[in-house]
Design a protein around this motif. Sequence first.
Motif, short mmCIF file in Angstrom:
data_model
loop_
_atom_site.label_atom_id
_atom_site.label_comp_id
_atom_site.label_asym_id
_atom_site.label_seq_id
_atom_site.Cartn_x
_atom_site.Cartn_y
_atom_site.Cartn_z
N LEU A 1 0.84 -1.21 0.00
CA LEU A 1 0.00 0.00 0.00
C LEU A 1 0.87 1.26 0.00
CD1 LEU A 1 -2.75 -1.07 2.59
CD2 LEU A 1 -2.94 -1.02 0.11
N GLU B 1 -7.77 -7.93 -3.42
CA GLU B 1 -7.71 -7.23 -2.13
C GLU B 1 -8.31 -5.82 -2.26
OE1 GLU B 1 -7.49 -6.01 1.42
OE2 GLU B 1 -6.72 -8.04 1.10
N LYS C 1 -8.24 -3.20 -0.28
CA LYS C 1 -7.37 -2.07 0.08
C LYS C 1 -6.40 -1.71 -1.05
CE LYS C 1 -7.47 -2.82 5.09
NZ LYS C 1 -6.66 -3.13 6.30
N GLU D 1 -6.28 1.88 -2.95
CA GLU D 1 -5.07 2.71 -3.00
C GLU D 1 -4.63 2.96 -4.44
OE1 GLU D 1 -3.21 5.25 -1.24
OE2 GLU D 1 -4.01 3.80 0.21
#
Length: 399
Positions: free
Chosen positions: A328, A354, A356, A360
């Motif tokens: 990230l 994923e 996240k 991002e």
Amino acid sequence: MLIFNEHIIQIELQEWLRVAPDLLFIVIDFLKGIVEFFQSVINYTFERLPYNALNRMIIYMIMIFFVALVLLLPTIIISKLYLAYRKTKYNKLHVKYSQAVIGYLIGSKEENEVADKEKLKSSRFHRNVLIDVLMAIDKAENKEVSDKIRNLYVDFKLDKESIRKLGKFAWNKKIFGIRELSHMRVKSENQKIISFQQKNNDILRIESQMGLIKLLPFVPFAFLDSQEKPFTVWEQINVFDLIRKNRIEIPEFHLWLNHWNDSVVMFSLDMIRILKQKQAAPYVLELINHDNDYVKGKVIKTLVDLESYEAIAKLKEIYHLEELPNQLNILKSIGQLKMDTELNFLEDKLKNEEFKIRMEACKSIAKLGETGINRLNALAVNADEELKGIINHVLDPRI
């Protein structure tokens, strides 16, 4: 005349020795009377209560608490009176010495008029009050005033009092000694202060670090070389605060990037990032494969804040080998540096399962400006429901 006085003293001593046994018997009789009184009270109480072990225990506890109260109350009162007396005496001496020191600084008094050297030699209390006065007055950044105050401190041998505190068992006494010696720039005990870096007491370690920064102006961060204990966030904040408030020469913090203590490495990375030491970027990049993931995370953040475009290629190489937090950070760094050339790399990450990572990657694409926003709008047409939701969220002008 001298023989006559000695004869009188001898007679008085004989008289006192003759009377002393009688006084001792009176005291013993008095104490015996008190014991008998308490014993009669206990017997009287037990005779009127049912015979019960609990009752007896309660009575004994009451008597113990009563005796403790009788003994403690005078002690507390005497202690309070003594502290009040010491405070009054301290305040009077503080005013007296303050006026004398100021008189010396403006030239209306000579050095020997500031304090009585014999009094200082015999009274620790007077020495400590004078040290407090000197440190309180020496606040202005005036070299002439500071030099005069330091001369008083040394001439009155107050440095011996501060050195004595370093050898005390109580850690708070050691701290007073460190503060006084570092304020007055007395360097004779530097090695002893450095040894406090290995103590388990966090406050003592911080004070020794602060002291060494003042005592070693040309190498103020030399204590980092021997830092074996974890360099806590609290310690780091105190050191940074001292840097901010004082005119301290800032070193090249890349010198400690290869330290065996990871907490020192992370502190150095933070200093490089905050102080924008861009010349340290190549040294920071060498740590990109560090064994400690926390250090690696700091490395990535530092490289981004230093705007090291050269580092992005290396970060992309290690992307698939990293854990989620560092992945990230790498995606965030590309967006923060607004690198249009990495648009395809970011778009590829939108295929990841994923959430996240997809979020991002979307944020970083949006940060690329009009090119990135147009690409997200185009991707939203054929995107799955989750990705559509992420894109709508990132492009929402209200956010």
